[in-house]
Scaffold this motif. Structure first.
Motif, PDB file in Angstrom:
ATOM      1  N   GLY A 218      43.559  50.317  25.073  1.00  0.00           N
ATOM      2  CA  GLY A 218      43.126  49.610  26.280  1.00  0.00           C
ATOM      3  C   GLY A 218      42.326  48.383  25.896  1.00  0.00           C
ATOM      4  N   CYS A 219      41.871  47.639  26.903  1.00  0.00           N
ATOM      5  CA  CYS A 219      40.992  46.492  26.647  1.00  0.00           C
ATOM      6  C   CYS A 219      39.607  46.878  27.166  1.00  0.00           C
ATOM      7  N   PRO A 220      38.604  46.959  26.272  1.00  0.00           N
ATOM      8  CA  PRO A 220      37.262  47.377  26.724  1.00  0.00           C
ATOM      9  C   PRO A 220      36.722  46.491  27.844  1.00  0.00           C
ATOM     10  N   MET A 221      37.037  45.204  27.816  1.00  0.00           N
ATOM     11  CA  MET A 221      36.538  44.327  28.891  1.00  0.00           C
ATOM     12  C   MET A 221      37.183  44.686  30.240  1.00  0.00           C
ATOM     13  N   ALA A 222      38.484  44.961  30.227  1.00  0.00           N
ATOM     14  CA  ALA A 222      39.172  45.311  31.476  1.00  0.00           C
ATOM     15  C   ALA A 222      38.559  46.566  32.100  1.00  0.00           C
ATOM     16  N   ASP A 223      38.044  47.447  31.256  1.00  0.00           N
ATOM     17  CA  ASP A 223      37.470  48.701  31.772  1.00  0.00           C
ATOM     18  C   ASP A 223      36.028  48.531  32.258  1.00  0.00           C
ATOM     19  N   MET A 224      35.505  47.291  32.224  1.00  0.00           N
ATOM     20  CA  MET A 224      34.116  47.073  32.651  1.00  0.00           C
ATOM     21  C   MET A 224      33.969  46.885  34.160  1.00  0.00           C
ATOM     22  N   VAL A 225      35.074  46.842  34.885  1.00  0.00           N
ATOM     23  CA  VAL A 225      34.967  46.765  36.351  1.00  0.00           C
ATOM     24  C   VAL A 225      36.024  47.679  36.980  1.00  0.00           C
ATOM     25  N   ARG A 226      35.569  48.387  38.056  1.00  0.00           N
ATOM     26  CA  ARG A 226      36.472  49.329  38.747  1.00  0.00           C
ATOM     27  C   ARG A 226      36.805  48.806  40.149  1.00  0.00           C
ATOM     28  N   ALA A 227      37.880  49.350  40.713  1.00  0.00           N
ATOM     29  CA  ALA A 227      38.328  48.913  42.044  1.00  0.00           C
ATOM     30  C   ALA A 227      37.262  49.159  43.112  1.00  0.00           C
ATOM     31  N   ASP A 228      36.554  50.298  43.061  1.00  0.00           N
ATOM     32  CA  ASP A 228      35.548  50.571  44.106  1.00  0.00           C
ATOM     33  C   ASP A 228      34.394  49.570  44.033  1.00  0.00           C
ATOM     34  N   GLN A 229      34.105  49.077  42.826  1.00  0.00           N
ATOM     35  CA  GLN A 229      33.050  48.065  42.689  1.00  0.00           C
ATOM     36  C   GLN A 229      33.497  46.734  43.307  1.00  0.00           C
ATOM     37  N   VAL A 230      34.788  46.434  43.178  1.00  0.00           N
ATOM     38  CA  VAL A 230      35.306  45.201  43.789  1.00  0.00           C
ATOM     39  C   VAL A 230      35.252  45.340  45.316  1.00  0.00           C
TER      40      VAL A 230
ATOM     41  N   THR B 197      42.418  46.068  35.191  1.00  0.00           N
ATOM     42  CA  THR B 197      43.370  47.152  35.446  1.00  0.00           C
ATOM     43  C   THR B 197      44.206  46.811  36.688  1.00  0.00           C
ATOM     44  N   ALA B 198      45.323  47.500  36.858  1.00  0.00           N
ATOM     45  CA  ALA B 198      46.170  47.285  38.040  1.00  0.00           C
ATOM     46  C   ALA B 198      45.386  47.612  39.309  1.00  0.00           C
ATOM     47  N   ASP B 199      44.535  48.646  39.269  1.00  0.00           N
ATOM     48  CA  ASP B 199      43.718  49.038  40.437  1.00  0.00           C
ATOM     49  C   ASP B 199      42.832  47.883  40.889  1.00  0.00           C
ATOM     50  N   VAL B 200      42.242  47.184  39.928  1.00  0.00           N
ATOM     51  CA  VAL B 200      41.358  46.051  40.249  1.00  0.00           C
ATOM     52  C   VAL B 200      42.183  44.888  40.778  1.00  0.00           C
ATOM     53  N   LYS B 201      43.315  44.615  40.148  1.00  0.00           N
ATOM     54  CA  LYS B 201      44.168  43.503  40.627  1.00  0.00           C
ATOM     55  C   LYS B 201      44.559  43.723  42.088  1.00  0.00           C
ATOM     56  N   ALA B 202      44.764  44.998  42.449  1.00  0.00           N
ATOM     57  CA  ALA B 202      45.183  45.309  43.820  1.00  0.00           C
ATOM     58  C   ALA B 202      44.121  44.915  44.848  1.00  0.00           C
TER      59      ALA B 202
END
Ligand code: 13P
Ligand code: SF4
Length: 322
Positions: free
Chosen positions: A99-111, A130-135
């Motif tokens: 994975g990419c550690p930076m990509a895992d630093m933000v989650r969809a619920d936080q967005v 992540t795809a969840d965040v892009k959504a």
């Protein structure tokens, strides 16, 4: 390999590497597959790729390939992007742990929480999410197109995530907008210090300095050129100066030397969070893993259809605008 660092899998001899590469290529042809690889991949993996590129070029390639199977040699968010853009193709990731550690630093619920806090802002996600965040966002960008795209957005207020360093670099080029930056970072790029780069500049006074925008702003201040991996390649191989100090992941050295071997590319040698000078998750893709994955068609990237549907919009918007 001449890349100046140890990347070979210790247990493989050069002959074994050649044999594996030959077997992989044979399978790829038989199965109408395509191998896409990022520039930070191991040299022996880059050598079997049909296409090597930065995040933007790889997204474009994933969207337009007519292969039946995409074997993606990169980190998870890149494979997810390929699947989202080519939902009816089989996308295989040779190491699902990468994975990419930076990509895992933000989650969809936080967005979603931020959306409630800044209802009038446009939400921009770096492709390294992540795809969840892009959504959850309005548009994606890569380091190759971010300032250009953000300048064209209507809103005066931009929430940018997750890379704070990239966000700061963009904000300096788009001064008429207000930026709210998430505090994520790329561990390998953030490890480079201004002190180390200044020392390299002292040691090589006639060298030019090319820096990736994921680096700390104080490192970026020392640059003659700032850009994505592909943009750095173009600059470093064509700039007049024979010596170029390159501040990004050391995997790029292999391509630079192939394109223009007459130049000297100087990379920093500081250890990062996993005790290496390179991005260890990128290097988690090895030839034996690629071979097993192509042979058995395992490690398929699957995403929930509703997430793919929602995440496709910001990526396609980016591709249309870049
Ligand atoms: P680019 O190749 O798009 O510059 O991205 C660098 C990177 O860190 C990818 O994970
Ligand atoms: Fe993520 Fe940084 Fe590695 Fe790229 S280099 S995959 S941004 S940790």
């Amino acid at each position: 390999m001449g890349a100046g660092f140890e990347l070979q899998e210790k247990e493989l001899t050069p002959q074994e590497i050649k044999n594996l590469q030959r077997k992989i290529r044979r399978l790829v042809e038989e199965k109408n597959a395509v191998i896409l690889a990022h520039y930070y991949q191991r040299p022996e993996v880059q050598d079997i790729a049909d296409f090597i590129g930065d995040s933007l070029e790889l997204s474009r390639k994933a969207a337009t390939t007519d292969a039946d199977i995409i074997v993606f040699c990169g980190v998870r968010f890149m494979c997810e992007t390929a699947k989202i853009l080519s939902p009816h193709k089989k996308v295989l990731h040779p190491n699902p742990e990468s994975g990419c550690p930076m990509a895992d630093m933000v989650r969809a619920d936080q967005v979603r929480d931020l959306r409630r806090k800044y209802p009038d802002a446009e939400f921009v996600a770096y492709i390294n999410t992540t795809a969840d965040v892009k959504a959850e966002v309005d548009i994606c960008v890569t380091s190759a197109n971010a300032p250009k795209i953000i300048k064209k957005l209507k809103s005066k207020k931009i929430v940018f995530l997750p890379d704070q360093a990239l966000g700061e670099w963009i904000s300096r080029q788009v001064p008429d907008k207000e930026f709210i930056l998430w505090k994520g970072f790329c561990p390998p790029h953030f490890e480079f210090t201004a002190r180390e780069v200044s020392k390299l500049k002292e040691k090589y006074p006639d060298a030019k300095v090319a820096v990736h925008p994921e680096c700390h702003p104080k490192v970026i201040e020392l640059a003659d050129f700032v850009g994505s991996t592909s943009q750095i390649i173009k600059y470093a191989t064509s700039v007049e100066s024979r010596k170029v100090i390159v501040i990004t992941e050391v995997g790029l050295k292999y391509t630079l030397q192939k394109i223009n071997p007459y130049k000297e590319y100087i990379f920093p040698e500081s250890m990062n969070y996993c005790g290496t000078v390179y991005c260890c998750t990128m290097k988690g893709i090895t030839l034996p893993k690629v071979y097993e994955t192509v042979k058995n068609e395992t490690n398929e990237v699957l995403l929930p259809p509703d997430i793919m549907e929602r995440a496709r919009k910001p990526i396609e918007k980016m591709l249309a605008m870049s």
